[in-house]
Design an enzyme around this catalytic site. Structure first.
Site, PDB file in Angstrom:
ATOM      1  N   HIS A 289      82.664  70.722  56.527  1.00 54.86           N
ATOM      2  CA  HIS A 289      81.328  70.117  56.525  1.00 54.86           C
ATOM      3  C   HIS A 289      80.344  71.029  57.265  1.00 54.86           C
ATOM      4  CE1 HIS A 289      77.993  67.392  56.890  1.00 54.86           C
ATOM      5  NE2 HIS A 289      78.039  67.488  58.207  1.00 54.86           N
TER       6      HIS A 289
ATOM      7  N   ASP B  48      57.480  90.985  41.782  1.00 54.85           N
ATOM      8  CA  ASP B  48      58.895  90.692  42.028  1.00 54.85           C
ATOM      9  C   ASP B  48      59.195  91.119  43.455  1.00 54.85           C
ATOM     10  OD1 ASP B  48      61.644  90.086  41.793  1.00 54.85           O
ATOM     11  OD2 ASP B  48      61.619  90.621  39.675  1.00 54.85           O
TER      12      ASP B  48
ATOM     13  N   TRP C 189      83.477  75.079  62.661  1.00 53.87           N
ATOM     14  CA  TRP C 189      82.584  76.056  62.005  1.00 53.87           C
ATOM     15  C   TRP C 189      82.406  77.281  62.888  1.00 53.87           C
ATOM     16  CZ3 TRP C 189      77.673  78.308  62.715  1.00 53.87           C
ATOM     17  CH2 TRP C 189      77.019  77.959  63.900  1.00 53.87           C
TER      18      TRP C 189
ATOM     19  N   SER D   8      76.060  88.900  51.568  1.00 56.59           N
ATOM     20  CA  SER D   8      74.977  88.326  50.765  1.00 56.59           C
ATOM     21  C   SER D   8      73.707  88.174  51.587  1.00 56.59           C
ATOM     22  CB  SER D   8      75.436  86.973  50.229  1.00 56.59           C
ATOM     23  OG  SER D   8      74.347  86.229  49.777  1.00 56.59           O
ATOM     24  N   SER D   9      73.841  87.596  52.794  1.00 54.40           N
ATOM     25  CA  SER D   9      72.645  87.359  53.616  1.00 54.40           C
ATOM     26  C   SER D   9      72.003  88.664  54.040  1.00 54.40           C
ATOM     27  CB  SER D   9      73.004  86.574  54.869  1.00 54.40           C
ATOM     28  OG  SER D   9      73.584  85.362  54.519  1.00 54.40           O
TER      29      SER D   9
ATOM     30  N   HIS E 178      73.221  81.651  68.172  1.00 56.08           N
ATOM     31  CA  HIS E 178      71.939  81.062  68.520  1.00 56.08           C
ATOM     32  C   HIS E 178      70.804  81.530  67.608  1.00 56.08           C
ATOM     33  CE1 HIS E 178      69.308  78.464  70.590  1.00 56.08           C
ATOM     34  NE2 HIS E 178      68.416  79.393  70.346  1.00 56.08           N
TER      35      HIS E 178
ATOM     36  N   GLU F  23      71.162  82.216  64.739  1.00 59.18           N
ATOM     37  CA  GLU F  23      71.460  81.491  63.499  1.00 59.18           C
ATOM     38  C   GLU F  23      70.752  80.134  63.445  1.00 59.18           C
ATOM     39  OE1 GLU F  23      73.010  82.194  60.751  1.00 59.18           O
ATOM     40  OE2 GLU F  23      73.260  80.191  59.893  1.00 59.18           O
TER      41      GLU F  23
ATOM     42  N   TYR G 104      67.917  79.418  64.560  1.00 56.30           N
ATOM     43  CA  TYR G 104      66.529  79.657  64.147  1.00 56.30           C
ATOM     44  C   TYR G 104      66.465  80.123  62.706  1.00 56.30           C
ATOM     45  CZ  TYR G 104      65.557  78.787  68.940  1.00 56.30           C
ATOM     46  OH  TYR G 104      65.489  78.170  70.142  1.00 56.30           O
TER      47      TYR G 104
ATOM     48  N   SER H 252      54.593  73.897  57.320  1.00 56.14           N
ATOM     49  CA  SER H 252      53.272  74.485  57.573  1.00 56.14           C
ATOM     50  C   SER H 252      52.491  74.726  56.295  1.00 56.14           C
ATOM     51  CB  SER H 252      53.410  75.810  58.327  1.00 56.14           C
ATOM     52  OG  SER H 252      54.168  75.637  59.482  1.00 56.14           O
TER      53      SER H 252
ATOM     54  N   HIS I 139      73.932  79.625  76.492  1.00 52.35           N
ATOM     55  CA  HIS I 139      73.787  78.193  76.802  1.00 52.35           C
ATOM     56  C   HIS I 139      74.792  77.342  76.035  1.00 52.35           C
ATOM     57  CE1 HIS I 139      70.360  78.005  73.591  1.00 52.35           C
ATOM     58  NE2 HIS I 139      71.525  77.873  73.024  1.00 52.35           N
ATOM     59  N   HIS I 140      75.458  77.957  75.068  1.00 54.53           N
ATOM     60  CA  HIS I 140      76.532  77.240  74.380  1.00 54.53           C
ATOM     61  C   HIS I 140      77.826  77.286  75.188  1.00 54.53           C
ATOM     62  CE1 HIS I 140      74.313  76.786  70.568  1.00 54.53           C
ATOM     63  NE2 HIS I 140      73.701  77.873  70.990  1.00 54.53           N
TER      64      HIS I 140
ATOM     65  N   THR J  20      58.058  76.444  70.800  1.00 53.42           N
ATOM     66  CA  THR J  20      58.420  75.383  69.866  1.00 53.42           C
ATOM     67  C   THR J  20      57.466  74.206  70.024  1.00 53.42           C
ATOM     68  OG1 THR J  20      60.669  76.090  70.323  1.00 53.42           O
ATOM     69  CG2 THR J  20      60.412  74.179  68.930  1.00 53.42           C
TER      70      THR J  20
ATOM     71  N   LYS K  57      54.172  74.750  68.375  1.00 46.84           N
ATOM     72  CA  LYS K  57      54.176  74.494  66.932  1.00 46.84           C
ATOM     73  C   LYS K  57      53.989  73.010  66.647  1.00 46.84           C
ATOM     74  CE  LYS K  57      56.745  78.244  64.839  1.00 46.84           C
ATOM     75  NZ  LYS K  57      55.716  78.529  63.833  1.00 46.84           N
TER      76      LYS K  57
ATOM     77  N   ARG L 114      83.745  65.142  70.697  1.00 47.51           N
ATOM     78  CA  ARG L 114      83.604  65.627  69.325  1.00 47.51           C
ATOM     79  C   ARG L 114      84.979  65.930  68.746  1.00 47.51           C
ATOM     80  NH1 ARG L 114      79.788  70.829  69.702  1.00 47.51           N
ATOM     81  NH2 ARG L 114      80.100  70.812  67.454  1.00 47.51           N
TER      82      ARG L 114
HETATM   83 CU    CU Z   1      71.709  77.908  71.093  1.00 45.47          CU
END
Ligand code: CU
Lengths: 642, 106, 245
Positions: free
Chosen positions: A84, A113, A148, A178-179, A262, A264, A266, A277, A311-312, A337, A340, A459
């Site tokens: 998931h 293009d 994940w 790919s990315s 991290h 990621e 964003y 926006s 921070h993780h 943030t 925004k 979790r």
């Molecule tokens: Cu983070």
């Protein structure tokens, strides 16, 4: 472009889901290099994976509905939550964003293009094959089961034998290719393919946020690529990167993973910010409030995003100095943030608001992301985090930012851009059903998780005993998930049905102000018959509702640049032509990127055979498809583009 | 970024053999000094590592600025490279401190 | 849009210039972005090597060591034949040999810029009274091949180094040093190999139809940028991994 006799428009009934005159049929899709078609392919594929990930989530919720439930085994539960998460991050939200990157960036900057059309096709096919490679194993009970985040050493052979993690490691490597390929493509496109006058500070915010995301991709992905290579080498070739007995550090994976992880988050949220926006100013009938600050805060978020990864990891005991630095950096990100959020609110303030479905999704993004953002600020403080880490509080937090933020924003984007992509509107009535069941359902699912988490529910447990006070929260969550399922069904029905039966959309479906709305819906293959030169941030409002942009700066590029690009003043194009009659050279369709992608994926996937004790098969597959990959690559690079 | 940079259309003059050979010469000389220092008692000095790092940074810069033409080309390329290199170096230092491979004050 | 993806070996150069916002070539922007990204790739590899330096529990170790310095004394003696706790063993990293390969790689960068200069100057007549050296400088084929040969020589040195390490008892599986060393230098070697293939392809095109004109300069230019980047990575590796202990 020679200006001879005026080309004759093609006359067709309005409301086709393809631009008239385009080839159809499966072969045209396999060989397409058109960014709009590739965007559409991304959209369909990612929505399919969304349904898969949704079903996985629903089974998880059914399992947790009541204490001591035995709907699925613990092992299957591990596979379900791993897939998931992995699917939602890598196969749904990133590719849904990629669908919009593909479709919108060239249209928003006034290009015909992307910079490298064939590379673009390659990115899509790699994504598709990689996605299939990751998703299929769950039907054989061998899906990845390490979360994940795939923490090593848990995911090394010692603790995770079997093929499960192999699919994850190799699958992520494939998706990384790919990315990355797409990111180089879009960086070049945005830097170099803008219409005259489309200066960086005139680009629509969606393009801006996408631009930031591409840099996050190219700088964050290498870290996980290396971490994955280490894990791959450990699992297949006996290296010791994560071998604690040999002196390895159990935090190596965590650090490398979160150096990627991290940025990621964003990568997942900024495109949705970009879509919001676009939607909010359109339905508020006002230019975006504080455009410059919006751009700078996006850049700031991206830049600071590289300095907060640990921070993780507060719970692993990095020491007071490291904890303090990372906590402060994380708190700092709250500022751009928050800016925004206030800018979006100020955009709506005093506006003439139309509550369309797209607008409702965009507004709900602002509200729900704020809730997730605030709980995020809570656990940016290490003492608080130690209470919350690894509990459902965290699950609640990241679902508010990723579902409430990314998914709601992207859903808004789909309702908003559907008329542009398919030439017809989606049903607002069904859309409202969809919106309200998503909005109510998601709050019902994820809000109680805050409480379950504060009561200590960890979790990733597959079941729990009675009497811990978690029962009613879990029941609410499951009911909420059911509601979201209803919403998803409404959405899918609406999406599929509206292609043929939706109300026909004009060029400018919503009265928006950016370039993509100045051309027919769906856009012709060449996008712009004449490249317009841009004199302000909302070029279409300039010609249709000049009073709205009166306060913005307007400057035309110099005549030399205009002549250089064969550009003409801003105008609307309502007719379809053939590219040939306009004298616009189009890239040839080609199957080579498809084969290059297929063989590259086979080459990487061949490694799995080693763990099936088919060493020579692995060698054969890898070398064979490796050679075929290089061959297709040479064929591709030595054939003309147009 | 300066848009529509007309000057960029003109061909940027790259240096020629006359400069290239000197760049190559200095690359070799610095490398020779690096290896030579490795075999002297200076190797035991506290300044050994910083000196070597400085020398290789000079080599790095010379190749990037002259052989890769960053000195002459469009500033955009400088920015693209500096961004990647900057974030990479910062991340590397952060990781080294976090794992205790580097400590403040030696 | 078009010159963007324009093919390597394609004969007819459509020289109709496409408008771009910066006046720069798409592929050159992309290669610089790629190089920026590669910085992060090698930073992760080098960081891991440095983090794991000195953490291996069994030998061989990169620099001067004795069986005593190892963390698990008993085991080390068995692993390396003839290791008595009192002996000081020579470092496994072979500085003289690696200095030679470093020299070769640095010189290949010089050859690479000369190849690019030769392609850029195609069509300029040689100065009156041009000697053999001027003619040599004007030959893009010569310099492309020279670069490729030097790159291949570097790979040869690396194969020699890897083989001799294996003979001294250090494989990718032996200890953390072996894992991180072989992976880091192997990644660099793989980059060099890709570069050699790329150079040989350019050489083949040059032989077949001659590299000249704006589009071909770009082809050589992006290859050169990649090649020099691989070279500067080696400059960093040579200092950080080989020379500094
Ligand atoms: Cu983070």
């Amino acid at each position: 472009m020679a200006t001879t006799a005026a080309p004759a428009p093609i006359n067709t009934p309005a409301g086709t889901s393809y631009a008239p005159g385009e080839a159809t049929g499966i072969w045209s899709w396999l060989t397409t290099v058109d960014h709009k078609r590739i965007g559409t392919l991304y959209l369909w594929t990612a929505l399919t994976f969304f349904i898969v990930a949704g079903i996985e989530a629903f089974i998880i919720r059914l399992q947790l509905m009541k204490p001591n439930n035995q709907l699925v085994s613990a092992e299957m539960y591990n596979q379900l939550f791993t897939m998931h998460g992995t699917t939602m991050v890598f196969l749904v939200i990133m590719p849904l964003s990629a669908a919009f990157f593909n479709y919108l960036i060239p249209l928003q900057i006034g290009a015909r293009d992307v910079a490298f059309p064939r590379l673009n096709a390659f990115s899509y096919w790699v994504y598709l094959f990689g996605g299939i490679f990751m998703t299929v194993p769950i039907f054989f009970n061998v899906a990845p089961n390490g979360g994940w985040f795939g923490y090593a050493p848990l995911t090394t052979m010692q603790f995770s034998g079997g093929l499960n993690i192999d699919f994850w490691v190799i699958g992520l490597q494939i998706l990384g290719v790919s990315s990355l390929a797409a990111a180089f493509n879009f960086i070049t496109t945005i830097i170099n393919m803008r219409a005259p006058g489309m200066s960086l500070m005139r680009m629509p915010i969606f393009t801006w946020m996408s631009f930031v995301v591409q840099f996050l991709l190219i700088l964050a992905f290498p870290a996980i690529t290396i971490a994955l290579f280490f894990l791959q080498f450990d699992r297949f070739f006996g290296t010791q990167f994560y071998e604690i007995a040999a002196g390895a550090d159990p935090l190596l994976w965590q650090h490398l993973f979160w150096v990627f992880g991290h940025p990621e988050v964003y990568i997942l949220i900024l495109p949705a910010f970009g879509l919001a926006s676009e939607i909010l100013p359109t339905f508020s009938k006002k230019p975006l409030f504080g455009y410059n600050v919006m751009v700078y805060s996006g850049i700031m978020i991206g830049f600071l995003g590289f300095g907060v990864w640990a921070h993780h990891m507060f719970a692993v005991g990095m020491g007071a100095t490291a904890d303090t630095i990372f906590a402060m950096a994380t708190l700092l990100i709250g500022i751009p943030t928050g800016v925004k959020i206030f800018n979006w609110v100020a955009t709506m303030w005093g506006g003439n608001i139309r509550f369309t479905v797209a607008m409702k999704f965009a507004i709900s993004l602002v509200a729900l992301f704020t809730i997730g953002g605030i709980s995020g600020v809570m656990h940016s403080s290490p003492p608080t985090d130690l209470q919350q880490t690894d509990t459902y509080f965290i699950v609640a937090h990241f679902h508010y930012v990723l579902f409430g933020g990314s998914i709601m924003g992207i859903m808004g984007g789909i309702y908003f851009y559907y008329p542009k992509i398919f030439g017809r509107y989606m049903s607002e009535k069904l859309g409202n059903w969809h919106f309200w069941s998503f909005f109510v359902g998601m709050n019902m699912t994820f809000f109680p998780m805050h409480y379950a988490g504060m009561l200590g529910m960890p979790r990733r447990i597959y079941t729990y005993d009675i009497g811990q006070g978690w029962e009613q929260f879990n029941l609410w969550s499951t009911v909420g998930a059911l509601l979201q399922g209803v919403g998803l069904i409404c959405f899918v029905y609406n999406f599929v049905k509206s292609r043929k039966r939706g109300e026909v959309a004009p060029n400018d479906a919503w009265g928006a102000g950016t370039l993509e709305w100045s051309i027919p819906s769906p856009p012709p293959d060449y996008n712009f018959a004449k490249i317009p030169y841009v004199t302000s941030r909302y070029p279409l409002w300039d010609i249709k509702q000049p009073e709205m942009t009166a306060e913005l700066t307007h400057t035309a590029p110099d005549a030399g640049v205009i002549a250089d690009a064969h550009a003409v003043p801003m105008h609307e194009e309502t007719q379809y032509y053939t590219a040939k009659s306009l004298g616009i050279p189009m890239p040839f369709p080609t199957i080579k990127p498809f084969f290059a992608a297929l063989f590259m994926v086979l080459m990487m996937a061949g490694l799995v055979f080693i763990h099936l004790d088919l060493f020579w098969v692995a060698i054969f597959v890898m070398i064979g498809s490796g050679a075929a990959f290089v061959g297709s690559l040479y064929g591709w690079l030595t054939s003309p583009l147009e | 970024m300066s848009d529509h940079n007309a000057a960029a259309h003109d061909h940027v003059e790259h240096p020629t053999w006359k400069q290239y050979k000197w760049v190559g010469f200095w690359l070799l000389v610095i490398t020779a000094i690096e290896v030579w220092v490795y075999y002297t008692p200076f190797k035991e000095s506290k300044l050994f590592a910083p000196t070597l790092l400085l020398m290789s940074a000079v080599k790095f810069g010379v190749v990037v600025f002259y052989y890769m033409h960053l000195k002459y080309d469009h500033p955009l390329f400088k920015r693209l490279f500096a961004m990647g290199l900057g974030i990479a170096i910062c991340t590397m230092f952060a990781l080294l401190f976090l794992f205790g491979a580097l400590k403040i004050g030696g | 849009m078009a010159t963007a993806d324009t093919p390597a070996g394609h004969e007819g150069h459509h020289e109709h210039v496409h408008y771009t916002s910066t006046g720069l070539e798409n592929r050159k922007i992309a290669i610089w972005a790629l190089i920026g990204s590669e910085c992060m790739l090698f930073a992760s590899l080098i960081s891991t090597y440095l983090i794991y330096k000195g953490r291996s529990k069994v030998g061989p170790f990169p620099h001067e060591w004795s069986c005593k310095t190892s963390n698990v004394v008993g085991k080390t003696a068995e692993l390396v034949a003839g290791c008595a706790p009192a002996d000081v063993l020579k470092p496994i990293l072979d500085i003289p040999v690696t200095s030679q390969s470093t020299f070769v790689l640095l010189m290949s960068s010089l050859a690479m810029v000369l190849a690019l200069a030769a392609v850029e100057n195609k069509g300029h007549p040689l100065p009156a009274g041009a000697g053999w050296w001027d003619r040599c400088l004007a030959s893009s084929k010569f310099w492309l091949m020279a670069t490729a040969v030097m790159g291949a020589t570097f790979i040869g040195y690396q194969s020699y180094e890897f083989t001799s390490f294996v003979h001294e008892g250090l494989t990718i599986k032996t200890n953390l040093f072996g894992s991180s060393f072989f992976t880091l230098t192997g990644f660099h070697g793989a980059h060099v190999s890709v570069g050699v293939l790329w150079l040989l392809t350019l050489f083949a095109i040059d032989v077949k139809r001659g590299l000249k004109g704006k589009n071909d300069v770009l082809l050589v230019d992006i290859c050169a940028l990649y090649w020099h980047f691989v070279d500067v990575v080696w400059i960093a590796i040579f200092t950080l991994i080989y020379l500094i202990q």
